[in-house]
Design a protein around this motif. Structure first.
Motif, PDB file in Angstrom:
ATOM      1  N   UNK A   2      24.495   5.072 -17.648  1.00 54.30           N
ATOM      2  CA  UNK A   2      24.882   3.718 -17.247  1.00 54.30           C
ATOM      3  C   UNK A   2      26.397   3.493 -17.347  1.00 54.30           C
ATOM      4  N   UNK A   3      26.980   3.980 -18.411  1.00 52.90           N
ATOM      5  CA  UNK A   3      28.449   3.899 -18.541  1.00 52.90           C
ATOM      6  C   UNK A   3      28.979   5.309 -18.692  1.00 52.90           C
ATOM      7  N   UNK A   4      30.081   5.579 -18.018  1.00 53.18           N
ATOM      8  CA  UNK A   4      30.689   6.899 -18.144  1.00 53.18           C
ATOM      9  C   UNK A   4      32.199   6.791 -18.202  1.00 53.18           C
ATOM     10  N   UNK A   5      32.777   7.674 -18.983  1.00 51.61           N
ATOM     11  CA  UNK A   5      34.226   7.881 -18.921  1.00 51.61           C
ATOM     12  C   UNK A   5      34.414   9.329 -18.530  1.00 51.61           C
ATOM     13  N   UNK A   6      35.323   9.579 -17.597  1.00 50.25           N
ATOM     14  CA  UNK A   6      35.595  10.948 -17.167  1.00 50.25           C
ATOM     15  C   UNK A   6      37.079  11.249 -17.306  1.00 50.25           C
ATOM     16  N   UNK A   7      37.367  12.105 -18.243  1.00 56.64           N
ATOM     17  CA  UNK A   7      38.748  12.580 -18.455  1.00 56.64           C
ATOM     18  C   UNK A   7      39.756  11.438 -18.545  1.00 56.64           C
ATOM     19  N   UNK A   8      39.440  10.480 -19.357  1.00 58.17           N
ATOM     20  CA  UNK A   8      40.311   9.315 -19.481  1.00 58.17           C
ATOM     21  C   UNK A   8      41.443   9.569 -20.484  1.00 58.17           C
ATOM     22  N   UNK A  38      42.558   3.787 -36.326  1.00 57.88           N
ATOM     23  CA  UNK A  38      43.623   4.271 -35.451  1.00 57.88           C
ATOM     24  C   UNK A  38      43.210   5.425 -34.558  1.00 57.88           C
ATOM     25  N   UNK A  39      41.920   5.792 -34.584  1.00 62.47           N
ATOM     26  CA  UNK A  39      41.482   6.959 -33.806  1.00 62.47           C
ATOM     27  C   UNK A  39      41.269   6.644 -32.322  1.00 62.47           C
ATOM     28  N   UNK A  40      41.273   5.355 -31.966  1.00 61.86           N
ATOM     29  CA  UNK A  40      41.194   5.002 -30.546  1.00 61.86           C
ATOM     30  C   UNK A  40      39.890   4.356 -30.106  1.00 61.86           C
ATOM     31  N   UNK A  41      39.143   3.809 -31.047  1.00 59.69           N
ATOM     32  CA  UNK A  41      37.842   3.209 -30.723  1.00 59.69           C
ATOM     33  C   UNK A  41      38.003   1.931 -29.898  1.00 59.69           C
ATOM     34  N   UNK A  42      38.814   1.032 -30.411  1.00 59.49           N
ATOM     35  CA  UNK A  42      39.014  -0.236 -29.698  1.00 59.49           C
ATOM     36  C   UNK A  42      39.623   0.014 -28.321  1.00 59.49           C
ATOM     37  N   UNK A  43      40.519   0.993 -28.248  1.00 60.57           N
ATOM     38  CA  UNK A  43      41.150   1.328 -26.968  1.00 60.57           C
ATOM     39  C   UNK A  43      40.079   1.674 -25.922  1.00 60.57           C
ATOM     40  N   UNK A  44      39.092   2.443 -26.314  1.00 60.21           N
ATOM     41  CA  UNK A  44      38.016   2.815 -25.386  1.00 60.21           C
ATOM     42  C   UNK A  44      37.250   1.573 -24.921  1.00 60.21           C
ATOM     43  N   UNK A  47      39.281  -0.526 -22.476  1.00 62.78           N
ATOM     44  CA  UNK A  47      39.369   0.021 -21.117  1.00 62.78           C
ATOM     45  C   UNK A  47      38.067  -0.200 -20.358  1.00 62.78           C
ATOM     46  N   UNK A  48      36.941  -0.066 -21.051  1.00 61.81           N
ATOM     47  CA  UNK A  48      35.658  -0.320 -20.381  1.00 61.81           C
ATOM     48  C   UNK A  48      35.578  -1.795 -19.964  1.00 61.81           C
ATOM     49  N   UNK A  49      36.071  -2.666 -20.859  1.00 66.26           N
ATOM     50  CA  UNK A  49      36.020  -4.110 -20.578  1.00 66.26           C
ATOM     51  C   UNK A  49      37.045  -4.544 -19.529  1.00 66.26           C
ATOM     52  N   UNK A  50      37.970  -3.645 -19.189  1.00 63.79           N
ATOM     53  CA  UNK A  50      38.994  -4.001 -18.201  1.00 63.79           C
ATOM     54  C   UNK A  50      40.172  -4.743 -18.802  1.00 63.79           C
ATOM     55  N   UNK A  51      40.308  -4.697 -20.122  1.00 61.81           N
ATOM     56  CA  UNK A  51      41.439  -5.361 -20.777  1.00 61.81           C
ATOM     57  C   UNK A  51      42.650  -4.433 -20.829  1.00 61.81           C
ATOM     58  N   UNK A  52      42.399  -3.143 -20.696  1.00 64.62           N
ATOM     59  CA  UNK A  52      43.464  -2.141 -20.602  1.00 64.62           C
ATOM     60  C   UNK A  52      43.118  -1.190 -19.479  1.00 64.62           C
ATOM     61  N   UNK A  53      44.160  -0.569 -18.907  1.00 64.43           N
ATOM     62  CA  UNK A  53      43.944   0.366 -17.798  1.00 64.43           C
ATOM     63  C   UNK A  53      44.205   1.785 -18.256  1.00 64.43           C
ATOM     64  N   UNK A  54      43.328   2.720 -17.909  1.00 68.50           N
ATOM     65  CA  UNK A  54      43.630   4.116 -18.258  1.00 68.50           C
ATOM     66  C   UNK A  54      44.842   4.626 -17.463  1.00 68.50           C
ATOM     67  N   UNK A  56      45.015   7.826 -16.619  1.00 67.86           N
ATOM     68  CA  UNK A  56      44.331   8.700 -15.672  1.00 67.86           C
ATOM     69  C   UNK A  56      42.866   8.773 -16.065  1.00 67.86           C
ATOM     70  N   UNK A  57      42.050   9.297 -15.162  1.00 68.37           N
ATOM     71  CA  UNK A  57      40.615   9.410 -15.421  1.00 68.37           C
ATOM     72  C   UNK A  57      39.853   8.228 -14.847  1.00 68.37           C
ATOM     73  N   UNK A  58      38.533   8.344 -14.878  1.00 68.52           N
ATOM     74  CA  UNK A  58      37.685   7.330 -14.258  1.00 68.52           C
ATOM     75  C   UNK A  58      36.733   6.676 -15.246  1.00 68.52           C
ATOM     76  N   UNK A  59      36.449   5.408 -14.977  1.00 67.24           N
ATOM     77  CA  UNK A  59      35.424   4.681 -15.717  1.00 67.24           C
ATOM     78  C   UNK A  59      34.356   4.292 -14.708  1.00 67.24           C
ATOM     79  N   UNK A  60      33.117   4.624 -15.022  1.00 65.66           N
ATOM     80  CA  UNK A  60      32.022   4.294 -14.111  1.00 65.66           C
ATOM     81  C   UNK A  60      30.987   3.437 -14.820  1.00 65.66           C
ATOM     82  N   UNK A  61      30.529   2.419 -14.120  1.00 62.92           N
ATOM     83  CA  UNK A  61      29.424   1.618 -14.636  1.00 62.92           C
ATOM     84  C   UNK A  61      28.328   1.659 -13.589  1.00 62.92           C
ATOM     85  N   UNK A  62      27.165   2.125 -14.008  1.00 62.67           N
ATOM     86  CA  UNK A  62      26.042   2.260 -13.085  1.00 62.67           C
ATOM     87  C   UNK A  62      26.425   3.083 -11.848  1.00 62.67           C
TER      88      UNK A  62
END
Ligand code: ATP
Ligand code: MG
Length: 246
Positions: A2-8, A38-44, A47-54, A56-62
């Motif tokens: 349902x949700x994917x991150x690819x090489x973000x 500080x490991x980058x959890x909130x950052x992920x 980006x899924x929520x669209x509050x930050x932009x990657x 590079x890489x892709x975010x896919x929903x459904x």
């Protein structure tokens, strides 16, 4: 998935907050993001929520690439620790907020708010203000507010961090049942490993912006793939939890 991150990848002023992050979460699953501060959890999540932009890489929903889609159009609800309730709005108005933004009709909003108040067992609290609620009640309202527009994906960033241990245990059980009932896909960040092991179908371990391992609680605890995971995970607690469950 349902949700994917690819090489973000994501950097902040040259600092690598996400490094080649790839993962997928199945529909209806509850995934926990675990890792040091500080490991980058909130950052992920951002980006899924669209509050930050990657970078590079892709975010896919459904299955649809959403990199260029506005956050508000991604069908996501979120409960972030620092995204508190609106102080000058009643509980009912807080819950109605997302529906107002969507310009839903008055009757529809009223009905949905009542439905959600019932879902969080706070039918008689609609007219109260946030300061008249306990911490746990506030988080339940935040949860109802996130669910009101019927999102397909729910992001939770340490929603219970500020709540004392006992109430937190109750809320955790409540949340798991609730998410099961609503059948929504969700990703939540926690510092509490036991919380992750108890609630999640999948655990993602993240360290310095990289995903170290993805797996079921059992896979992560019994077959850690990297030294970091083996060190980080408290396998004894997991085994104790398993023993308790029988
Ligand atoms: N807007 C920003 N500008 C600069 N650096 C940032 C920004 N947002 C995050 N960072 C940095 O990126 C790294 C990852 O931050 P992030 O908030 O994702 O960590 P986290 O895993 O959520 O940590 P915590 O568990 O403490 O909440 C940190 O080193 C942080 O300082
Ligand atoms: Mg964070």
């Amino acid at each position: 998935m349902y949700v994917e991150m690819r090489h973000v990848n994501k950097t902040f002023d040259g600092f690598h907050a996400s490094r080649d992050v790839s993962f997928g979460i199945e529909k209806g699953h509850m995934a926990a993001l675990l890792g040091p501060s500080g490991s980058g959890k909130t950052t992920i999540l951002r980006m899924i929520a669209g509050l930050d932009r990657p970078d590079s890489g892709d975010i896919l929903i459904n299955g649809v690439r959403v990199n260029d889609l506005q956050g508000s159009k991604r069908g996501i609800g979120f409960v972030f620790q620092n995204y508190a309730l609106f102080r000058y709005m009643t509980v009912a108005d807080n819950i109605a907020f997302g529906l107002q933004v969507q310009k839903k009709g008055k009757a529809e909003i009223k009905e949905r708010v009542e439905e959600l108040l019932e879902l969080i067992s706070m039918q008689d609290f609609g007219k109260r203000y946030p300061h008249q609620l306990s911490g746990g009640q506030r988080q339940r309202v935040a949860f109802a507010r996130a669910l009101a527009p019927k999102p397909q994906l729910l992001l939770l960033d340490e929603p219970f961090a500020a709540i004392d241990a006992k109430v937190r245990g109750e809320l955790r059980t409540w949340l798991r049942n609730m998410i099961g009932r609503v059948g929504i896909t969700s990703i939540f960040v926690t510092h509490d490993q036991e919380e992750a092991m108890e609630v999640a179908n999948a655990i993602l371990i993240i360290n310095e912006g990289s995903i170290e391992q993805i797996g079921t609680p059992e896979e992560i605890c019994r077959h850690p793939k990297t030294e970091f995971v083996a060190d980080f995970i408290d396998a004894k607690r997991f085994e104790a939890l398993m023993a308790l469950r029988g």
